[in-house]
Design an enzyme around this catalytic site. Structure first.
Site, mmCIF file in Angstrom:
data_model
loop_
_atom_site.group_PDB
_atom_site.id
_atom_site.type_symbol
_atom_site.label_atom_id
_atom_site.label_comp_id
_atom_site.label_asym_id
_atom_site.label_seq_id
_atom_site.Cartn_x
_atom_site.Cartn_y
_atom_site.Cartn_z
ATOM 1 N N CYS A 42 0.836 -1.203 0.000
ATOM 2 C CA CYS A 42 0.000 0.000 0.000
ATOM 3 C C CYS A 42 0.871 1.254 0.000
ATOM 4 O O CYS A 42 1.547 1.540 -0.967
ATOM 5 C CB CYS A 42 -0.985 -0.058 1.168
ATOM 6 S SG CYS A 42 -2.352 1.112 0.979
ATOM 7 N N GLU B 162 -1.275 -8.601 5.023
ATOM 8 C CA GLU B 162 -1.062 -8.672 6.478
ATOM 9 C C GLU B 162 -2.361 -8.477 7.254
ATOM 10 O O GLU B 162 -2.430 -8.761 8.434
ATOM 11 C CB GLU B 162 0.010 -7.651 6.912
ATOM 12 C CG GLU B 162 -0.449 -6.217 7.087
ATOM 13 C CD GLU B 162 -0.696 -5.461 5.777
ATOM 14 O OE1 GLU B 162 -0.716 -6.093 4.703
ATOM 15 O OE2 GLU B 162 -0.891 -4.233 5.846
ATOM 16 N N HIS C 234 -3.620 -5.582 1.003
ATOM 17 C CA HIS C 234 -3.014 -5.766 2.324
ATOM 18 C C HIS C 234 -3.047 -7.219 2.792
ATOM 19 O O HIS C 234 -3.933 -7.592 3.566
ATOM 20 C CB HIS C 234 -3.802 -4.954 3.363
ATOM 21 C CG HIS C 234 -3.524 -3.498 3.335
ATOM 22 N ND1 HIS C 234 -2.429 -2.936 3.947
ATOM 23 C CD2 HIS C 234 -4.212 -2.472 2.781
ATOM 24 C CE1 HIS C 234 -2.447 -1.625 3.776
ATOM 25 N NE2 HIS C 234 -3.512 -1.312 3.067
#
Lengths: 81, 227
Positions: B86, B205, B203
């Protein structure tokens, strides 16, 4: 002290969604003559201890290094005494 | 294998990445402060998501000149693994480690939602263990994720196989409707020519822990730690 006015704009080939939104807003206010709106950044710089003949090269360096991303933006500037 | 997660003022996915590596992957991980001049001998650098320096001027433009970034650039040039997620992707393009730029989403909005990702390159360290048929369901959260580059750059990265992830529908079709932000060719993630630097807008994570009921993101981390 010298001043510099820097103008950073999106390259013509890049869609400017903010500009499109503002164009539509102006049109909705009845300004049907509006064909295009492009939005950019205006940056004012004050330069201390820079000789007039060096200012141009300095400001160009600031633009290329940080103020504009030349992949998507164009810049122009004027030095003001 | 040791990981470093950079912390800029305004980073907000640094802890998510740290948690995923330390608690889920059970790997050694440390934070790297943006003012530091050392990468502390890590093997992988993660440039996390967030709004470094408030995204002032342009997303990533100021973070790119942080002291730690000189080290990251030198590390990447020597073949070190660098992964920008990002805002991290935006920073890596500003730093010149990846081609192109991330500009304003075509619909002008900040978009926060799950999207589907198709992997197009399984030969990178980040993707080698991914299932070839799997569509990854991963969240995005950005206002500037619209990948743009000149026609010749796009041709070059496409010809080189540098496009790693594309936005697609749930069946893996890369369509206009599945493109959330206007990115050219639905590009969601790319690697550099050498393949050691990955930048991606989604994302992983944020979808790695079982408790969140979606662990698609963990598969990319798994690929990295499998070596």
């Amino acid at each position: 002290m010298l001043k510099a006015n820097v103008y950073v704009t999106l390259r013509k080939s890049i869609l400017d969604p903010q500009g499109v939104a503002v164009k539509n807003a102006l049109k909705s206010l009845g300004h049907s003559e509006i064909q295009s709106v492009r939005i950019g950044k205006f940056i004012e710089l004050e330069l201390d201890e820079v000789a007039e003949n060096e200012a141009e090269a300095k400001v160009k360096e600031y633009c290329q290094k940080l103020l504009a991303n030349e992949v998507m933006e164009d810049f122009k500037f004027e030095i003001i005494k | 294998m040791k990981f470093g997660v950079i912390v800029f003022p305004g980073s907000n996915c640094d802890h998510d990445a740290f948690y995923t590596i330390g608690n889920l992957m059970k790997k050694d991980v440390t934070f790297l402060w943006h003012k530091d001049h050392s990468l502390q001998d890590v093997d992988v650098v993660i440039v996390p998501g967030g709004f470094s320096y408030g995204d002032y001027l342009r997303a990533g433009a100021i973070a790119r000149f942080s002291p730690i970034m000189d080290e990251v650039i030198a590390f990447a040039k020597k073949g070190g693994l660098v992964w920008g997620i990002c805002n991290g992707f935006q920073i890596l393009t500003e730093a010149g480690l990846l081609p192109g730029v991330l500009t304003r989403n075509a619909n002008r909005r900040f978009i926060c939602k799950y999207i589907n990702l198709k992997t197009d390159n399984f030969s990178t360290r980040f993707t080698h263990s991914l299932d070839k048929n799997q569509i990854l369901n991963v969240p995005i959260a950005h206002a500037e994720g619209n990948f743009f580059a000149s026609d010749e750059t796009i041709k070059r990265i496409e010809d080189n196989g540098q496009v790693v992830f594309r936005y697609c529908d749930e069946n893996g079709n890369v369509t206009q409707e599945a493109n959330p932000n206007g990115s050219i060719n639905n590009i969601a993630g790319i690697v550099n020519e050498q393949g050691n630097v990955l930048g991606m807008m989604p994302h992983p994570e944020r979808c790695a822990d079982q408790i969140l009921r979606n662990t698609d993101g963990a598969e990319i981390f798994n690929s990295l730690v499998m070596a």
